[in-house]
Design a protein around this motif. Structure first.
Motif, PDB file in Angstrom:
ATOM      1  N   GLN A 157       0.494  -1.250   0.002  1.00 52.07           N
ATOM      2  CA  GLN A 157      -0.148   0.348  -0.037  1.00 52.07           C
ATOM      3  C   GLN A 157       0.672   1.525  -0.421  1.00 52.07           C
ATOM      4  N   ALA A 158       1.982   1.033   0.852  1.00 50.79           N
ATOM      5  CA  ALA A 158       2.819   2.428   0.831  1.00 50.79           C
ATOM      6  C   ALA A 158       3.529   2.877  -1.050  1.00 50.79           C
ATOM      7  N   THR A 159       3.951   1.556  -1.236  1.00 50.12           N
ATOM      8  CA  THR A 159       4.657   1.673  -2.923  1.00 50.12           C
ATOM      9  C   THR A 159       3.278   2.540  -3.758  1.00 50.12           C
ATOM     10  N   GLN A 160       2.356   1.806  -3.201  1.00 46.26           N
ATOM     11  CA  GLN A 160       0.900   2.197  -4.873  1.00 46.26           C
ATOM     12  C   GLN A 160       0.797   4.402  -4.219  1.00 46.26           C
ATOM     13  N   ILE A 161       1.101   4.154  -2.641  1.00 44.12           N
ATOM     14  CA  ILE A 161       0.792   5.839  -2.115  1.00 44.12           C
ATOM     15  C   ILE A 161       1.367   6.556  -3.288  1.00 44.12           C
ATOM     16  N   ALA A 162       3.106   5.875  -2.960  1.00 49.67           N
ATOM     17  CA  ALA A 162       4.348   6.758  -3.695  1.00 49.67           C
ATOM     18  C   ALA A 162       3.964   7.298  -4.709  1.00 49.67           C
ATOM     19  N   ALA A 163       3.368   6.195  -5.863  1.00 49.56           N
ATOM     20  CA  ALA A 163       4.187   6.090  -6.903  1.00 49.56           C
ATOM     21  C   ALA A 163       2.799   7.360  -7.526  1.00 49.56           C
ATOM     22  N   ALA A 164       1.497   7.427  -7.075  1.00 50.14           N
ATOM     23  CA  ALA A 164       0.801   8.564  -7.190  1.00 50.14           C
ATOM     24  C   ALA A 164       0.896   9.886  -6.674  1.00 50.14           C
ATOM     25  N   LEU A 165       2.028   9.336  -6.353  1.00 47.34           N
ATOM     26  CA  LEU A 165       2.579  11.432  -5.991  1.00 47.34           C
ATOM     27  C   LEU A 165       3.581  12.072  -6.471  1.00 47.34           C
ATOM     28  N   ASP A 166       3.736  13.603  -6.204  1.00 49.41           N
ATOM     29  CA  ASP A 166       5.164  14.256  -7.215  1.00 49.41           C
ATOM     30  C   ASP A 166       5.928  13.309  -6.003  1.00 49.41           C
ATOM     31  N   ASP A 167       6.977  13.819  -4.842  1.00 49.16           N
ATOM     32  CA  ASP A 167       7.473  13.601  -4.093  1.00 49.16           C
ATOM     33  C   ASP A 167       7.567  12.710  -2.516  1.00 49.16           C
ATOM     34  N   ALA A 168       7.916  11.521  -2.807  1.00 48.79           N
ATOM     35  CA  ALA A 168       7.593  10.176  -1.891  1.00 48.79           C
ATOM     36  C   ALA A 168       8.343   9.604  -2.204  1.00 48.79           C
ATOM     37  N   MET A 169       8.651   9.338  -0.652  1.00 51.27           N
ATOM     38  CA  MET A 169       9.419   7.827  -0.481  1.00 51.27           C
ATOM     39  C   MET A 169       8.727   6.759   0.555  1.00 51.27           C
ATOM     40  N   VAL A 170       8.918   5.823   0.036  1.00 53.70           N
ATOM     41  CA  VAL A 170       8.817   4.704   0.628  1.00 53.70           C
ATOM     42  C   VAL A 170      10.047   4.083   1.952  1.00 53.70           C
ATOM     43  N   TRP A 171       9.895   4.408   3.640  1.00 50.29           N
ATOM     44  CA  TRP A 171      11.414   4.026   3.846  1.00 50.29           C
ATOM     45  C   TRP A 171      11.225   2.141   3.978  1.00 50.29           C
ATOM     46  N   PRO A 172      12.179   1.996   4.069  1.00 49.58           N
ATOM     47  CA  PRO A 172      13.030   0.403   4.105  1.00 49.58           C
ATOM     48  C   PRO A 172      11.924  -0.002   5.523  1.00 49.58           C
ATOM     49  N   ARG A 173      12.292  -1.623   5.801  1.00 57.78           N
ATOM     50  CA  ARG A 173      11.519  -1.934   6.718  1.00 57.78           C
ATOM     51  C   ARG A 173      11.858  -1.562   7.699  1.00 57.78           C
ATOM     52  N   LEU A 174      11.644  -0.768   9.009  1.00 55.83           N
ATOM     53  CA  LEU A 174      12.566  -0.514  10.121  1.00 55.83           C
ATOM     54  C   LEU A 174      12.216  -0.844  11.331  1.00 55.83           C
ATOM     55  N   PRO A 175      13.773  -1.789  12.422  1.00 56.17           N
ATOM     56  CA  PRO A 175      13.058  -2.147  13.752  1.00 56.17           C
ATOM     57  C   PRO A 175      12.640  -0.898  14.081  1.00 56.17           C
ATOM     58  N   LEU A 176      11.901  -0.630  15.459  1.00 58.01           N
ATOM     59  CA  LEU A 176      11.582  -0.225  16.535  1.00 58.01           C
ATOM     60  C   LEU A 176      12.163   0.821  16.817  1.00 58.01           C
ATOM     61  N   ASP A 177      13.107   0.695  16.675  1.00 60.73           N
ATOM     62  CA  ASP A 177      13.428   1.662  17.527  1.00 60.73           C
ATOM     63  C   ASP A 177      14.396   2.460  16.173  1.00 60.73           C
ATOM     64  N   ALA A 178      15.083   2.291  15.025  1.00 63.58           N
ATOM     65  CA  ALA A 178      14.921   2.788  14.400  1.00 63.58           C
ATOM     66  C   ALA A 178      13.809   3.772  13.485  1.00 63.58           C
ATOM     67  N   LEU A 179      12.894   3.334  13.703  1.00 61.79           N
ATOM     68  CA  LEU A 179      11.749   3.340  13.192  1.00 61.79           C
ATOM     69  C   LEU A 179      11.370   4.950  13.949  1.00 61.79           C
ATOM     70  N   ALA A 180      11.744   4.587  15.394  1.00 60.00           N
ATOM     71  CA  ALA A 180      11.241   6.314  16.369  1.00 60.00           C
ATOM     72  C   ALA A 180      12.308   7.446  15.766  1.00 60.00           C
ATOM     73  N   ASP A 181      13.210   7.117  15.912  1.00 59.04           N
ATOM     74  CA  ASP A 181      14.530   7.892  15.429  1.00 59.04           C
ATOM     75  C   ASP A 181      13.978   8.685  13.629  1.00 59.04           C
ATOM     76  N   ALA A 182      13.584   7.699  12.051  1.00 58.12           N
ATOM     77  CA  ALA A 182      13.765   8.025  11.429  1.00 58.12           C
ATOM     78  C   ALA A 182      12.018   9.476  11.846  1.00 58.12           C
ATOM     79  N   LEU A 183      11.244   8.380  12.389  1.00 58.61           N
ATOM     80  CA  LEU A 183      10.091   9.185  13.447  1.00 58.61           C
ATOM     81  C   LEU A 183      10.400  10.961  13.470  1.00 58.61           C
ATOM     82  N   ALA A 184      10.703  11.185  14.439  1.00 58.91           N
ATOM     83  CA  ALA A 184      12.141  12.094  14.768  1.00 58.91           C
ATOM     84  C   ALA A 184      12.353  13.148  14.358  1.00 58.91           C
ATOM     85  N   SER A 185      13.236  12.592  13.488  1.00 64.27           N
ATOM     86  CA  SER A 185      13.475  13.322  12.181  1.00 64.27           C
ATOM     87  C   SER A 185      13.022  13.929  11.093  1.00 64.27           C
TER      88      SER A 185
END
Length: 332
Positions: A234-262
């Motif tokens: 679903q993330a890939t589907q949404i990103a493909a329909a947008l001009d400026d979007a990226m799909v994050w890699p599947r991150l461990p929970l602590d790394a995902l927290a860091d990505a969100l915090a940024s």
């Protein structure tokens, strides 16, 4: 004073309980706080200010393989770790049979006590064994937010008054993870947290696409998180329909927290990742298909909003809420 908190799962519930830890630290600065939690959420609890030791368990997995030798060995090791330290207070914040079992197995000091809730709160799960094994069962407000419930129980058990100040104490690295997640820093990034373990909490992909286009038009880059193959699709589907979007890699929970915090902020459905965004203090809009935001939604109405609608909120309602919280980004 040695304190053990028992809050095993799920992600949102664990995050909500972190505010109670911050209250204890303020009220009892010499207290040592340990926490029992499902292993999947241990990396986040390790980042919670005030927690000295995280005791990880795998109750969900063990229940599926109870007769295996490996399960018996793992259970024995868990019990040994749990009972290594005697506690002056063991507080069951979960209110379920499984948490009651853990609280009962924990070792109390000669004067130590086990505390639990004496009643169910509106909209929350509760099982009677939690009070049967407790030395002290405390009645909490029957209609309360999940964060307030945990704070109230700890305050009653330990004899202090909950402060007005609310903090989750969740640490994150806001500098390094941007590159790991694909955030190049050239544009402000808004995370779209579209996934949920419950399909009835979701928001239609067409709505995410329309919201993403609004964000792109306003100069925001969109990032999409995912935790399983369907969410990635679903993330890939949404990103493909947008001009400026990226799909994050599947991150461990602590790394995902860091990505969100940024990120500059996030928009998400009622899910663990949305509650993670709240705990990190991000400008955030949380989407509700059920009128339950009073129980689990953002408490701060300044830069975090919940939007409820049937059968789901409109894109316009979510966009208007995002515009409101994004004004806070401009002010900082």
């Amino acid at each position: 004073m040695n304190i053990l908190l028992v809050k095993l799962s799920s992600l949102g519930d664990v995050l909500h309980a972190m505010a109670a830890v911050q209250d204890i630290v303020r009220a009892l600065p010499d207290a040592r706080i340990d926490w029992v939690v499902e292993r999947a959420f241990a990396p986040l609890v390790q980042r919670c200010a005030g927690v000295q030791r995280v005791i990880a368990c795998d109750l969900r997995r063990w229940r599926r393989s109870i007769w295996r030798r490996s399960t018996r060995v793992a259970w024995r090791d868990f019990k040994a770790e749990l009972q290594r330290q005697p506690y002056d207070a063991v507080i069951d914040l979960q209110g379920l049979s499984k948490s009651a079992l853990v609280a009962w197995l924990a070792r109390c000091s000669p004067t130590g006590k086990r505390f639990a809730m004496a009643n169910q709160t509106d909209g929350s799960s509760y099982e009677a064994p939690t009070r049967w094994v407790a030395d002290v069962a405390l009645r909490v407000s029957p209609h309360s937010h999940a964060v307030a419930r945990a704070r109230e129980l700890c305050a009653l058990a330990l004899g202090y008054t909950s402060p007005e100040q609310l903090s989750f104490g969740l640490a994150a690295d806001r500098s390094k993870p941007a590159a790991d997640a694909g955030n190049d820093g050239a544009k402000r990034v808004v995370a779209l947290l579209h996934g949920s373990s419950r399909a009835d909490k979701g928001w239609p992909p067409a709505n995410w696409i329309e919201l993403g286009r609004c964000l792109n038009a306003a100069g925001w880059r969109v990032a999409l998180a995912h935790g399983n193959d369907e969410e990635q699709r679903q993330a890939t589907q949404i990103a493909a329909a947008l001009d400026d979007a990226m799909v994050w890699p599947r991150l461990p929970l602590d790394a995902l927290a860091d990505a969100l915090a940024s990120c500059a902020g996030a928009v998400g459905v009622d899910s663990g990742l949305s509650h993670l965004a709240v705990a990190l203090g991000l400008p955030h809009v949380q989407i509700y298909n059920f009128d339950t935001a009073w129980r689990t939604g953002p408490i701060s109405a300044i830069k975090q909003r919940s939007v409820f609608g049937l059968p789901s909120p409109s894109v316009d309602a979510v966009w208007q809420a995002w515009q409101a919280v994004s004004e806070m980004i401009k002010a900082t």
